[in-house]
Design a protein around this motif. Sequence first.
Motif, short mmCIF file in Angstrom:
data_model
loop_
_atom_site.label_atom_id
_atom_site.label_comp_id
_atom_site.label_asym_id
_atom_site.label_seq_id
_atom_site.Cartn_x
_atom_site.Cartn_y
_atom_site.Cartn_z
N SER A 116 -1.44 4.66 -9.60
CA SER A 116 -2.62 4.71 -8.72
C SER A 116 -3.75 5.47 -9.39
O SER A 116 -4.90 5.02 -9.39
N GLY A 117 -3.43 6.63 -9.96
CA GLY A 117 -4.44 7.46 -10.58
C GLY A 117 -5.15 6.75 -11.72
O GLY A 117 -6.38 6.82 -11.85
N PHE A 118 -4.38 6.04 -12.54
CA PHE A 118 -4.99 5.37 -13.70
C PHE A 118 -5.87 4.21 -13.25
O PHE A 118 -6.95 3.99 -13.79
N ILE A 119 -5.41 3.48 -12.24
CA ILE A 119 -6.20 2.36 -11.73
C ILE A 119 -7.54 2.85 -11.18
O ILE A 119 -8.60 2.27 -11.46
N ILE A 120 -7.49 3.95 -10.40
CA ILE A 120 -8.72 4.49 -9.82
C ILE A 120 -9.68 4.98 -10.90
O ILE A 120 -10.90 4.79 -10.81
N LEU A 236 -5.81 12.81 0.91
CA LEU A 236 -4.96 12.28 1.97
C LEU A 236 -3.49 12.22 1.53
O LEU A 236 -2.59 12.59 2.29
N ILE A 237 -3.25 11.78 0.31
CA ILE A 237 -1.88 11.70 -0.20
C ILE A 237 -1.29 13.09 -0.37
O ILE A 237 -0.11 13.33 -0.07
N THR A 238 -2.11 14.04 -0.84
CA THR A 238 -1.64 15.41 -1.03
C THR A 238 -1.26 16.05 0.30
O THR A 238 -0.20 16.67 0.43
N GLY A 260 -1.85 9.06 4.65
CA GLY A 260 -1.65 9.39 3.24
C GLY A 260 -0.90 8.35 2.45
O GLY A 260 -0.61 8.55 1.27
N SER A 261 -0.58 7.23 3.06
CA SER A 261 0.04 6.14 2.31
C SER A 261 -1.01 5.54 1.39
O SER A 261 -2.21 5.51 1.72
N PRO A 262 -0.61 5.05 0.18
CA PRO A 262 -1.61 4.47 -0.73
C PRO A 262 -2.45 3.38 -0.08
O PRO A 262 -3.67 3.33 -0.27
N LEU A 263 -1.82 2.51 0.72
CA LEU A 263 -2.55 1.41 1.35
C LEU A 263 -3.68 1.93 2.24
O LEU A 263 -4.85 1.56 2.08
#
Length: 445
Positions: A116-120, A236-238, A260-263
């Motif tokens: 997720s981090g790399f995509i963002i 939110l995820i944190t 906090g879910s990725p979606l």
Amino acid sequence: MIIPVVFLAIVFIILSSTWFKLHPLLGLLLAALGVGIFAGLPIDKLTDTIGKGFGELMSKIGLMVILGCVIGAILDKSGAAIKVADIILKLFGEKYPALAMSVIGAIVGIPVFCDSGFIILAKLNKIVAKKTNRPLGTIAIALSGGLFATHTLVPPTPGPLSAAGNLNLSHHVGLVILIGLVVSVPSLFLSTWFAKNYARNLNIIEDKEDNLNVAHVSKLPAGWKAFMPIILPIILITVASFGKILHLDESLTKWLNFLGSPLVSFLIAIFFSFSLFPEKPFEKIFACFKSGIEHCGTTLVLVGAGGAFGAVLKETPLKDIVSDWLMANQTSGIVFLLIAFLVAAFFKTAQGSTTTAMVLTSGILAPLLVAMGFTEPFDLTLLVMAIGSGAMTVSHSNDAWFWVVSQFTGLTQADAYKTHTILTGLQGVVSIITVCVIYLLYHAF
């Protein structure tokens, strides 16, 4: 018999694309079929297993990849990526862009899956590379190394958190976080050094539709607005992750987990991104969706194929064989840490998933803790670190992380092996050395 079969399958996956020039999808599917047949899995269920593995991984990461691509398009078309790059480079100085990206990756990688981090942040890679006149390969590999350093070692990401739970450390997660941060530091600096020295002259496949132009936006957005699509999902995820650790009220925890879910967190970030477009926001957000969806097709296919191969391995007696061997060859102390590292590395290399490797290894080792003398929280924490170090080693073509880094950077598969795969192996080795040094110092005093 299954271990040499798995080894040959891994070799075939690598050679099929680099030497025989087969499409990676074909290589992964042929390897999955071969392992299943030689392992004696029921022929009538083998194709169902492959399809199920493809679908399960897609259900976990598919929408995340798509929405992440949309966020990347928003960062690009709004000028937010340029603004974020300006702020980061002012903080670190334009002389140290690789270190800046590694540090950013390490921070983001604590609460967020490295994928997720790399995509963002993929669009940010290109902006930083252009503004500092540094090779894109250097910037991208530095970011991936920083993300991976903390992703495998520092809760609340699922891998280290699950391993801590399996090893009876649920009430000592704070200690795991602290030691994980310490162990990840050498890996972080290694990724910066490696990126600067070995990722400078990569053959980047440029996206013809991605005409990056740092001057294409007449007025850049405010800093807080520019960071919002990146920071909001992370926050939110944190919060959701630490809500689980702190055992908050059940109804509150459910809502935090939902938000906090990725979606949902990605959708919320996209919703707030409307403010980045003062004129015709709906039209421009729609264009970002169109652009993002068009750019993530190949990545989704290859991610799913890696999941299919991993699903076949889970149906083999691989886990039982490793568990039986450990029970028959008990040892103690630092050798046990090294064995934990090797077992996790074997599972990681064989089936691709870092989280699965950590869950499997910690589950196998849990019954042996008392016999090995690992009962104190500090020793058990170091065992989690050893497992995490092994689960870094190595990321290759059966791993979704490999495809996210290579596809979103534009690396050829050969260059991805030479940089990304080698770096993940070196990070694992450096991390286990750090763990062993800490263990020796702790028991020396």
